[in-house]
Design a protein around this motif. Structure first.
Motif, PDB file in Angstrom:
ATOM      1  N   MET A  33       1.070  -1.105  -0.183  1.00  0.00           N
ATOM      2  CA  MET A  33      -0.147   0.081   0.286  1.00  0.00           C
ATOM      3  C   MET A  33       0.724   1.603  -0.020  1.00  0.00           C
ATOM      4  O   MET A  33      -0.046   2.768  -0.437  1.00  0.00           O
ATOM      5  N   GLY A  80       2.169   4.042  -1.531  1.00  0.00           N
ATOM      6  CA  GLY A  80       1.683   4.867  -2.118  1.00  0.00           C
ATOM      7  C   GLY A  80       0.524   5.635  -1.783  1.00  0.00           C
ATOM      8  O   GLY A  80       0.102   6.369  -2.716  1.00  0.00           O
ATOM      9  N   SER A  81      -0.190   4.883  -1.693  1.00  0.00           N
ATOM     10  CA  SER A  81      -1.645   5.232  -1.247  1.00  0.00           C
ATOM     11  C   SER A  81      -2.821   5.087   0.042  1.00  0.00           C
ATOM     12  O   SER A  81      -3.546   5.290   0.250  1.00  0.00           O
ATOM     13  N   ASP A 101      -5.146   8.064   1.065  1.00  0.00           N
ATOM     14  CA  ASP A 101      -6.182   7.900   0.196  1.00  0.00           C
ATOM     15  C   ASP A 101      -7.489   8.083   0.553  1.00  0.00           C
ATOM     16  O   ASP A 101      -7.184   7.615   1.769  1.00  0.00           O
ATOM     17  N   PRO A 109      -9.300   1.668  -0.174  1.00  0.00           N
ATOM     18  CA  PRO A 109      -8.144   1.308  -0.565  1.00  0.00           C
ATOM     19  C   PRO A 109      -7.614  -0.277  -0.187  1.00  0.00           C
ATOM     20  O   PRO A 109      -7.365  -1.237  -0.567  1.00  0.00           O
ATOM     21  N   ARG A 123      -9.489  -2.123  -2.806  1.00  0.00           N
ATOM     22  CA  ARG A 123      -8.829  -2.522  -4.362  1.00  0.00           C
ATOM     23  C   ARG A 123      -7.449  -3.657  -3.727  1.00  0.00           C
ATOM     24  O   ARG A 123      -7.482  -4.236  -4.710  1.00  0.00           O
ATOM     25  N   ARG A 164       1.423  -3.721  -5.368  1.00  0.00           N
ATOM     26  CA  ARG A 164       1.308  -2.282  -5.170  1.00  0.00           C
ATOM     27  C   ARG A 164       1.341  -1.672  -6.921  1.00  0.00           C
ATOM     28  O   ARG A 164       0.247  -0.334  -6.091  1.00  0.00           O
ATOM     29  N   GLN A 165       1.450  -2.047  -7.902  1.00  0.00           N
ATOM     30  CA  GLN A 165       1.199  -1.933  -8.647  1.00  0.00           C
ATOM     31  C   GLN A 165      -0.253  -1.346  -9.286  1.00  0.00           C
ATOM     32  O   GLN A 165      -0.542  -0.238  -9.948  1.00  0.00           O
ATOM     33  N   GLN A 167      -1.950   1.015  -6.736  1.00  0.00           N
ATOM     34  CA  GLN A 167      -2.665   2.779  -7.221  1.00  0.00           C
ATOM     35  C   GLN A 167      -3.249   2.560  -8.984  1.00  0.00           C
ATOM     36  O   GLN A 167      -3.695   3.618  -8.721  1.00  0.00           O
TER      37      GLN A 167
END
Length: 374
Positions: A53, A55-56, A59, A65, A68, A117-118, A121
């Protein structure tokens, strides 16, 4: 707060969002609920979920999230990349064993942390739930018939359907779906997708009239091409894996889409809607529709969309009527201040504003209970 403690605090906030997402699905999807609960605990410990997670962390709640993350993990399973975890996922023939779910998930999470992770995001939650076609179909019958009555017509209007947040466009063919009631099938009884709408009560319309759709279009910030394997996997990953009825419903809807393609344009909505509404069709009811998408729309786009619709509504005439038909969660007054999903209809220039009823977020079951939409 020190620099060293900041990431832990941010992860703690994100963990609360995971727990909130788990709470929404725990009763209906124990598998997803347990996965998100365990992932929330892992976030608080700074485990592999924190790397996934990264970078998120900041959010907002509306981007869900946690769901996701769950969708990204489910897609790993569907792609055959998580054999040890697959035994828990009914969508690939498994059977959940919740006490060992997390320990079997960890090897896949560690191995595919970068890929996960990709995907977390790069993606947004897009259930594109075909079950929502059931209340939509009933609402369209009401809209077409009420607009006709207001215009002094004996025959319901044909419908042009414009969907905001259409995802893969699976709900843009309601007239090609069958809806099984106790004694008959409404719509297309030979359809590849036949739904059990689980209606309590009936829509306030003559169900003997067939819905006539003469145009349909959709837009989405991130449209899904359901003619591709990637698109099909993307939508499939967001079905909770222990809800096999929803899974089968989606597979049927995807098969139907393959026989009846509908383009979904890449657009935030307001400008696209303005362009579509600028073209007026005589003796056709134009219906603007969206379902369980409002939480993902920015405040600026919401305001612009309302302005576009208000402008078109002011120009509507008895022979070129306009409708807004939405199925969205609304806060219910009470001690718990919970949300429920309501089907709402406005008609111009008839001045009709109705709350047609309420149901589950996936469209079924649904209770028809008509009141004024205040």
């Amino acid at each position: 707060m020190t620099r060293d403690s900041a990431p832990i605090s941010v992860n703690a906030v994100l963990a609360e969002l995971f727990t909130a997402a788990a709470d929404t699905c725990r009763d209906r999807s124990p598998l997803t609920g347990r996965l998100l609960d365990d992932a929330a605990d892992d976030l608080r410990r700074g485990g592999v979920t924190a790397r996934i997670m990264a970078g998120s962390e900041r959010d907002r709640e509306g981007t869900v999230p946690g769901l996701r993350f769950a969708g990204a993990v489910h897609r790993l399973v569907l792609e055959g990349r998580a054999q040890g975890l697959a035994k828990h996922y009914p969508t690939v023939g498994g059977s959940p064993h919740l006490p060992t779910l997390w320990q079997d998930a960890l090897p896949a999470l560690e191995e595919h942390a970068d890929l996960l992770r990709q995907r977390v995001q790069a993606t947004v939650v897009q259930t594109n739930e075909p079950g929502r076609s059931a209340p939509l179909y009933g609402g369209l019958l009401v809209a077409a018939q009420e607009a006709a009555k207001a215009a002094g017509r004996s025959v319901p209007f044909c419908v042009r359907l414009l969907e905001i947040g259409a995802s893969g466009g699976l709900n843009l063919r309601p007239h090609h779906v069958g809806y099984r009631l106790e004694d008959r099938v409404l719509g297309d009884e030979d359809s590849l997708l036949v739904l059990d709408p689980e209606w309590t009560g009936r829509p306030p319309a003559d169900l003997g009239h067939r819905l006539r759709v003469v145009g349909r279009a959709g837009c989405d910030l991130n449209p899904v091409d359901v003619s591709t394997e990637d698109g099909r996997l993307h939508l499939s990953s967001f079905v909770w894996a222990d809800q096999l009825e929803r899974w089968r419903r989606l597979r049927d809807a995807l098969d139907l889409a393959a026989t009846d393609p509908v383009r979904v344009d890449r657009s935030a909505g307001p400008e696209w809607l303005a362009q579509r509404l600028a073209r007026v069709e005589r003796d056709v009811l134009t219906v603007v529709w969206h379902s369980v998408v409002w939480q993902y729309v920015s405040p600026a786009d919401r305001a612009m969309g309302r302005a576009v619709l208000a402008d078109a509504a002011a120009k509507a005439t008895p022979t070129t009527p306009l409708a807004l038909l939405v199925f969205e969660p609304r806060r219910v007054d009470g001690p718990d201040a919970e949300y429920r999903f309501e089907l709402l209809l406005k008609l111009w220039p008839a001045g009709i504003s109705l709350n047609l009823g309420h149901g589950e977020g996936h469209g079924t079951p649904f209770t028809w209970d008509v009141t004024r939409w205040e």
